[in-house]
Motif scaffolding. Structure first.
Motif, PDB file in Angstrom:
ATOM      1  N   GLU A  38       0.961  -1.248  -0.162  1.00 54.64           N
ATOM      2  CA  GLU A  38       0.029  -0.092   0.051  1.00 54.64           C
ATOM      3  C   GLU A  38       0.835   1.227   0.004  1.00 54.64           C
ATOM      4  N   VAL A  39       1.771   1.268   0.893  1.00 51.59           N
ATOM      5  CA  VAL A  39       3.001   2.483   0.760  1.00 51.59           C
ATOM      6  C   VAL A  39       3.425   2.743  -0.578  1.00 51.59           C
ATOM      7  N   THR A  40       4.048   1.709  -1.163  1.00 50.00           N
ATOM      8  CA  THR A  40       4.605   2.024  -2.428  1.00 50.00           C
ATOM      9  C   THR A  40       3.784   2.074  -3.673  1.00 50.00           C
ATOM     10  N   THR A  41       2.460   1.478  -3.473  1.00 55.71           N
ATOM     11  CA  THR A  41       1.467   1.778  -4.414  1.00 55.71           C
ATOM     12  C   THR A  41       0.647   3.330  -4.537  1.00 55.71           C
ATOM     13  N   HIS A  42       0.572   3.543  -3.489  1.00 51.52           N
ATOM     14  CA  HIS A  42      -0.181   4.775  -3.118  1.00 51.52           C
ATOM     15  C   HIS A  42       0.362   6.011  -2.613  1.00 51.52           C
ATOM     16  N   SER A  43       1.798   5.970  -2.548  1.00 52.84           N
ATOM     17  CA  SER A  43       2.763   7.280  -1.985  1.00 52.84           C
ATOM     18  C   SER A  43       3.904   7.178  -2.776  1.00 52.84           C
ATOM     19  N   ALA A  44       4.523   8.256  -2.581  1.00 52.52           N
ATOM     20  CA  ALA A  44       5.962   8.399  -3.231  1.00 52.52           C
ATOM     21  C   ALA A  44       6.766   8.090  -2.076  1.00 52.52           C
TER      22      ALA A  44
END
Length: 758
Positions: A349-355
């Protein structure tokens, strides 16, 4: 004076700078035209739907609003429904030979009725590519989303480039052509050389993603980005979030604000939210939740599962990360503590939805990962068990600490609770996440609040029954925000789908490695459950957590698997809360009895079913949570299974959870579903699997090359050029064998590439 750049090099720099300037100006343009296009498309859909509904309302209904209205006159002149009356209007009715004394009250009554019908309409976007009006709305939303996302993420960079580049483009031109260089004097050449250097510096400092974002905007504006419906089906929640930014979808604003006191709401709404590092569109209630966490600093977000607590946490992180960068404070550190079963999901989720970078501090290399996180920042993800063992600097203070499934630390006296306490004391902000309702467990709730705001915890009487009391809400308002699905997802279709990505542990990973070595495709599919102890299966642990939370929220659950031995494992874990397993061996009448028992007030809360038996033919409206233990070879089987609960008569939003293990047969099958859906459907249709339990166990349960009548994965016939299920199995087995060639330690790492199309 000579120049250190050739004419060709100078042209390349100037052309690139001019292109980036065009991109920057595009991203700085107002989104007003695209917002207006969404508003117009939405209004068109509403008009068409309202008209269609009014066609079904007979003109006799107008008599209930105007008692003396002569409806018989309307019918005599051919006006049989309310839509016809509205379309004609007063002038049209009069022209048709109806007196004005009848026409005026008829149209007035029709307008009143239309207003009531429109006010009662619940707007949703039904997937219907044949509907030009809805398709136009989806396309407008995609364009608006591309524009707003690009502006949020790159506006500052674009504004800087738009200010920096223009002064240098003109002077730099003196070096771009041989004849310009020939006639330029020394001063012009020196100025041009300096301008080229400045352009290079500005370009190097700009985000390489800016050009990609501008290209995405141009494609969307030019409608060159392919089928809008395919994107909508992947990201429907984001589309509704975009729509809610433009039109009023009839949200219950008090519910979206968690029924917080007005003074708290005012402070939260005044909080800005920087979304430049967030790669997602937030819904209004999610934006409010993120702002609440920022304003209140140390809080519990208790939203019901499926409402996006992870996304709201990421919104808080990205806001704080942007603030750190703007202040020149160096990399920000964010710490996520969660059960081992969701570590992989958090990293995804971190890598998919944020920089922001994600650093998993779990497993054998946790110390190296912790050192990297301490040095470079980002989102460090670890487990409750690992938190106290990490070797980290004593002065490291996370900008935000997120504790997922925070009810795991309801007892602060345990080692787990003490470890979390030590880090909550160090963190600048703390956000506890828990979908389990806390109002009925005041003692546990008091303990959790004690980690965050001890002063408020002291005001809570652990022996009091404060559920729903105004006093309770006001006391906990500074520390607790909860929203329920039905209150805030009223504009969404009644279906929320979640991929639950897990990671193999030692036991289930070893079982998987054995099944790969044996070349047994079906064994690979259920290896995640092939353990002696339930706690050694990441999927079983996550399944139990999902069921516990659903039951605590008053929901009923269906658990589906293709394999009977998996169903037996699930039944053993769930115990008396479950009924089943419903398999092909169970008589039809007994199947319905199992389903009926799920609807009883004092009956079981979970139905455990073989997907080929319970996935078709039974209506299970009582259940609103569906859990798949593994991906299905045939997508239509899953769709039919979901339809057992998601059908007419269902009054609650249906949540679908797919249990998946990263770097395994699950991931390969999902990649095929995502990237080659049409091809997958083509060959999946070639064999119809019977719903008998014997076949569910036997299919593919032999090493490659074995033969026999009971285990062929492929159907009796295979279309020329279309891979069969057996070919699918062999391809995945071969790929997994190659990936695991380095040994069992490869399980859980190095995600496989998608199986190539044949």
């Amino acid at each position: 004076m000579g120049s250190s750049v050739s004419a060709r090099e100078a042209r390349q720099v100037v052309e690139e700078a001019a292109a980036r300037l065009g991109d920057a100006r595009l991203l700085m343009e107002s989104d007003a035209p695209y917002r207006e296009a969404v508003r117009d498309a939405y209004a068109a859909v509403r008009r068409v739907r309202l008209h269609a509904e009014l066609v079904s309302v007979r003109v006799e209904e107008l008599e209930t609003r105007r008692k003396k209205l002569r409806v018989a006159v309307l019918r005599k002149k051919g006006f049989r429904d309310v839509a016809q009356v509205l379309d004609a209007g007063i002038d049209g009715l009069v022209a048709a030979g109806i007196g004005e004394t009848t026409a005026r009250p008829a149209v007035a009554a029709a307008r009143e009725l239309a207003d009531e019908v429109e006010g009662d309409q619940r707007f949703r976007i039904d997937v219907d590519p044949a509907d030009p009006h809805v398709t136009a709305l989806v396309r407008a939303l995609r364009t608006f989303g591309a524009v707003t996302d690009a502006r949020h993420r790159h506006y500052d960079d674009a504004r800087r480039l738009a200010a920096v580049l223009p002064p240098y483009l003109g002077p730099a031109g003196a070096l771009t052509r041989w004849w310009r260089r020939l006639f330029a004097d020394h001063r012009s050449k020196a100025a041009a050389l300096a301008a080229i250097g400045s352009l290079r510096g500005a370009l190097a400092a700009s985000s390489p993603e800016l050009a990609t974002a501008a290209r995405t905007v141009r494609d969307a504006v030019g409608q060159r980005a392919g089928d809008p419906w395919a994107d909508f089906e992947r990201r429907s929640a984001e589309y509704y979030g975009l729509l809610s930014q433009v039109v009023d979808l009839g949200d219950d604003h008090e519910a979206a604000e968690g029924f917080l006191p007005a003074d708290v709401v005012r402070r939260v709404e005044a909080q800005p939210l920087d979304r430049s590092l967030l790669h997602a569109n937030l819904r209004a209630y999610q934006s409010f939740g993120a702002k609440y966490a920022l304003v209140q600093r140390r809080t519990i977000l208790g939203d019901e599962m499926g409402l996006g607590k992870t996304m709201q946490s990421l919104a808080v992180m990205t806001h704080l990360a942007a603030a750190h960068a703007a202040a020149g404070d160096g990399p920000a550190h964010f710490l996520v503590v969660c059960p081992a079963s969701v570590v992989t999901n958090w990293a995804r989720e971190v890598t998919t939805h944020s920089a922001l970078p994600a650093v998993v501090m779990h497993g054998n290399d946790r110390d190296d990962a912790a050192a990297a996180w301490a040095a470079s920042g980002g989102v460090g993800v670890t487990t409750f068990e690992m938190l106290g063992r990490l070797d980290l600097p004593a002065d490291l203070r996370p900008a935000l600490m997120v504790v997922d499934e925070a009810h795991y630390v309801k007892n602060p006296e345990t080692l787990r609770g003490q470890s979390v306490r030590s880090w909550t004391d160090r963190a600048d902000r703390v956000l506890f996440l828990s979908g389990t309702p806390m109002e009925n467990k005041v003692a546990e709730f008091k303990a959790m609040v004690g980690y965050l705001q001890p002063v408020i915890a002291k005001q809570l009487d652990p022996n009091a029954d404060l559920s729903g009391a105004q006093a309770f809400r006001r006391i906990v308002a500074p520390v607790y925000l909860r929203r329920n699905t039905e209150d805030v997802l009223t504009e969404l279709p009644d279906l929320v789908q979640v991929e639950e990505w897990e990671e193999f542990g030692r036991a289930d990973g070893a079982a998987y490695a054995r099944s790969v070595a044996a070349g047994n495709f079906m064994a690979m599919r259920r290896a995640a459950f092939d353990v002696e102890r339930p706690e050694d299966s990441a999927k079983l642990v996550r399944l139990k957590a999902l069921v516990d939370e659903a039951v605590a929220n008053g929901r009923r659950v269906i658990v589906f698997s293709y394999f009977i031995d998996v169903l037996d494992q699930v039944m053993a874990v769930l115990g008396d809360v479950a009924v089943g397993p419903l398999t092909g061996r169970v008589k039809i009448a007994e199947r319905q009895e199992m389903v009926d028992s799920l609807s009883q007030e004092t009956g079981p809360r979970v139905l455990v079913s073989q997907i080929t038996a319970g996935g078709v033919g039974l209506n299970v409206q009582a259940a609103s949570v569906v859990i798949f233990c593994e991906p299905q070879v045939k997508p239509t089987i899953e769709a039919q299974a979901v339809a057992r609960a998601h059908r007419m008569g269902q009054t609650r939003t249906v949540q679908v959870h797919r249990l998946l293990v990263a770097d395994s047969v699950d991931q390969r099958m999902m990649e095929i579903l995502d990237t080659k859906a049409a091809l997958f459907e083509q060959f999946a249709r070639q064999s119809e699997i019977t719903e008998t339990s014997e076949l569910a166990i036997a299919v593919g349960d032999r090493p490659e090359g074995a033969s026999g009548s009971g285990g062929s994965v492929a159907g009796p016939t295979t279309a020329p050029g279309a891979p069969s299920e057996a070919e699918l199995g062999r391809a995945i087995v071969a790929a997994e064998r190659e990936r695991l060639a380095g040994g069992p330690g490869a399980v859980g790492r190095n995600a496989p590439e998608p199986v190539p199309a044949r």
